[in-house]
Design a protein around this motif. Sequence first.
Motif, PDB file in Angstrom:
ATOM      1  N   UNK A  84       0.832  -1.213   0.000  1.00 36.48           N
ATOM      2  CA  UNK A  84       0.000   0.000   0.000  1.00 36.48           C
ATOM      3  C   UNK A  84       0.864   1.260   0.000  1.00 36.48           C
ATOM      4  N   UNK A  85       2.146   1.124  -0.286  1.00 35.66           N
ATOM      5  CA  UNK A  85       3.058   2.266  -0.261  1.00 35.66           C
ATOM      6  C   UNK A  85       2.611   3.431  -1.156  1.00 35.66           C
ATOM      7  N   UNK A  86       2.089   3.176  -2.375  1.00 35.50           N
ATOM      8  CA  UNK A  86       1.628   4.308  -3.194  1.00 35.50           C
ATOM      9  C   UNK A  86       0.523   5.122  -2.531  1.00 35.50           C
ATOM     10  N   UNK A  87      -0.347   4.476  -1.748  1.00 35.29           N
ATOM     11  CA  UNK A  87      -1.389   5.213  -1.044  1.00 35.29           C
ATOM     12  C   UNK A  87      -0.778   6.104   0.041  1.00 35.29           C
ATOM     13  N   UNK A  88       0.262   5.625   0.674  1.00 38.45           N
ATOM     14  CA  UNK A  88       0.972   6.437   1.665  1.00 38.45           C
ATOM     15  C   UNK A  88       1.665   7.614   0.980  1.00 38.45           C
ATOM     16  N   UNK A  89       2.098   7.379  -0.266  1.00 38.24           N
ATOM     17  CA  UNK A  89       2.711   8.460  -1.041  1.00 38.24           C
ATOM     18  C   UNK A  89       1.689   9.563  -1.299  1.00 38.24           C
ATOM     19  N   UNK A  90       0.440   9.174  -1.599  1.00 45.80           N
ATOM     20  CA  UNK A  90      -0.632  10.158  -1.803  1.00 45.80           C
ATOM     21  C   UNK A  90      -0.836  10.982  -0.543  1.00 45.80           C
ATOM     22  N   UNK A  91      -0.856  10.325   0.620  1.00 40.94           N
ATOM     23  CA  UNK A  91      -1.012  11.022   1.893  1.00 40.94           C
ATOM     24  C   UNK A  91       0.141  11.990   2.120  1.00 40.94           C
ATOM     25  N   UNK A 133      -3.821  20.564  -9.380  1.00 42.81           N
ATOM     26  CA  UNK A 133      -4.553  19.730 -10.329  1.00 42.81           C
ATOM     27  C   UNK A 133      -3.781  18.489 -10.717  1.00 42.81           C
ATOM     28  N   UNK A 134      -2.467  18.647 -10.965  1.00 41.59           N
ATOM     29  CA  UNK A 134      -1.635  17.494 -11.308  1.00 41.59           C
ATOM     30  C   UNK A 134      -1.564  16.491 -10.174  1.00 41.59           C
ATOM     31  N   UNK A 135      -1.389  16.989  -8.960  1.00 42.91           N
ATOM     32  CA  UNK A 135      -1.323  16.100  -7.797  1.00 42.91           C
ATOM     33  C   UNK A 135      -2.642  15.361  -7.578  1.00 42.91           C
ATOM     34  N   UNK A 136      -3.751  16.070  -7.788  1.00 45.80           N
ATOM     35  CA  UNK A 136      -5.064  15.433  -7.620  1.00 45.80           C
ATOM     36  C   UNK A 136      -5.254  14.315  -8.640  1.00 45.80           C
ATOM     37  N   UNK A 137      -4.865  14.571  -9.890  1.00 46.05           N
ATOM     38  CA  UNK A 137      -5.026  13.557 -10.932  1.00 46.05           C
ATOM     39  C   UNK A 137      -4.155  12.335 -10.648  1.00 46.05           C
ATOM     40  N   UNK A 138      -2.912  12.555 -10.199  1.00 51.61           N
ATOM     41  CA  UNK A 138      -2.035  11.436  -9.845  1.00 51.61           C
ATOM     42  C   UNK A 138      -2.641  10.640  -8.683  1.00 51.61           C
ATOM     43  N   UNK A 139      -3.136  11.356  -7.688  1.00 55.12           N
ATOM     44  CA  UNK A 139      -3.731  10.702  -6.522  1.00 55.12           C
ATOM     45  C   UNK A 139      -4.958   9.889  -6.914  1.00 55.12           C
ATOM     46  N   UNK A 140      -5.815  10.463  -7.742  1.00 54.32           N
ATOM     47  CA  UNK A 140      -7.000   9.742  -8.196  1.00 54.32           C
ATOM     48  C   UNK A 140      -6.622   8.507  -9.001  1.00 54.32           C
ATOM     49  N   UNK A 141      -5.564   8.635  -9.804  1.00 52.44           N
ATOM     50  CA  UNK A 141      -5.106   7.487 -10.586  1.00 52.44           C
ATOM     51  C   UNK A 141      -4.630   6.347  -9.699  1.00 52.44           C
ATOM     52  N   UNK A 142      -3.858   6.682  -8.660  1.00 46.46           N
ATOM     53  CA  UNK A 142      -3.352   5.658  -7.733  1.00 46.46           C
ATOM     54  C   UNK A 142      -4.515   5.006  -6.977  1.00 46.46           C
TER      55      UNK A 142
END
Length: 307
Positions: A223-230, A271-280
Motif C-alpha cells: 500500500x506504499x503508493x497510497x501512503x505516497x498520496x497522503x 490539479x496534477x497532484x489530484x489527478x495522480x492521486x486519483x489514478x493511484x
Amino acid sequence: MSKLTVIIPSFNEEDNIKNTASVIGSTLSEAGIDYNLLFVSDGSTDNTFSIVEELNSSDKRVEGIQFSRNFGKEAAIFAGLEYATGDCVAVIDCDLQHPPKTLVEMYSLWEQGYEVIEGIKSKRGKESIIHKMFVGIFYGIMSSLMKIDMNSTSDFKLMDRKVVNALLELPERNTFFRALSFWAGFKSTSVTFDVEERKAGKSKWSFAGLVRYAISNTTSFTTAPLKFVLGMGFILMLFSLILGVETLVNYFLGIAADGFTTVILLILIVGGCIMISLGIIGHYIARIYEEVKGRPRYIVSKVTENK
C-alpha cells in the motif's frame, strides 16, 4: 529419493523448448538429481506446446500446461506451483539466461536444510546503457516502495515443498511471486549467477511492459503508493500554508502580489497532484474489484499425458 520439479514459464518460445529441455535435463541427470520439467505455455500462439507434447511422448519427465490465452508470467508461475509434484520446486526462464548449472548448487543448499534459495544476478549480461539505466530506476523505485531489495531477488529460485504450499494457500489472485517468496520467510540463502545470452528468439519485455509490471506488482503487494498520496497531501498543505502566510504579509505591507501567475501555478500543481492521486486510488479500487470478482488466475486448456 527426493524429486525436483523445474517450472519453466514459456510464451512463444518454440525456438528454445528442445534446447532448454535438453540442457536442463542433462545438467540435472549428470548431478544425479531426480527431476521433472514443467513447461507452462502462457497462451503461446506458436508451436511451443506442440513441441512440449512431442518431447513428452518420448520422455515423461517433460510435462506441459497450455493456457487458454495469455495470463502473464505471474499466472504461469503459480500454475506451475500448483501442478508441481516435486519435494522441492525451482523456477527458471525458458531462454536459459538463468544458467541451469546453478540449479545443482541450489539443490545442494536445499539438501543442507535451506527452504528458499534465491538467485541473485551478479552480472546482467549485454544490455544497452539506456536499458540498464531504466532497469536501475525501475528496481530502485520498486525497492523503496516495497522495502525489499529487488536487486537481491529474482524469479530464479528454488523452494521447499512447504514454501510452495504456503504460497498456494494465499487467497489473493493478484500476486507478485518474487516478493511473496521473500515475504513468506522460511530459512533462506542465496546464490549468485551471471545472466547468459539468449540462445534463440527475442526478449518479450519492453520498457512499457516493465512499467506495467511495476505498477501491477507494486499495487498487488504493498500500500506504499497510497501512503505516497497522503505524504503528497501534507506537502501541498505545507506549501499552501507558507504561500498563505507570505500573501498575508505582503497584503499588510501594501505590496501587490502577481496574483494571475500564482493562481495558474497553484492550479497546475494542485490539479496534477489530484489527478495522480486519483489514478493511484483508482488503480487500488480496480484491484479490489478484480479480487471481489474471484476469477481464477488462469485457465488451463491442455495438459500433457503423464502416464
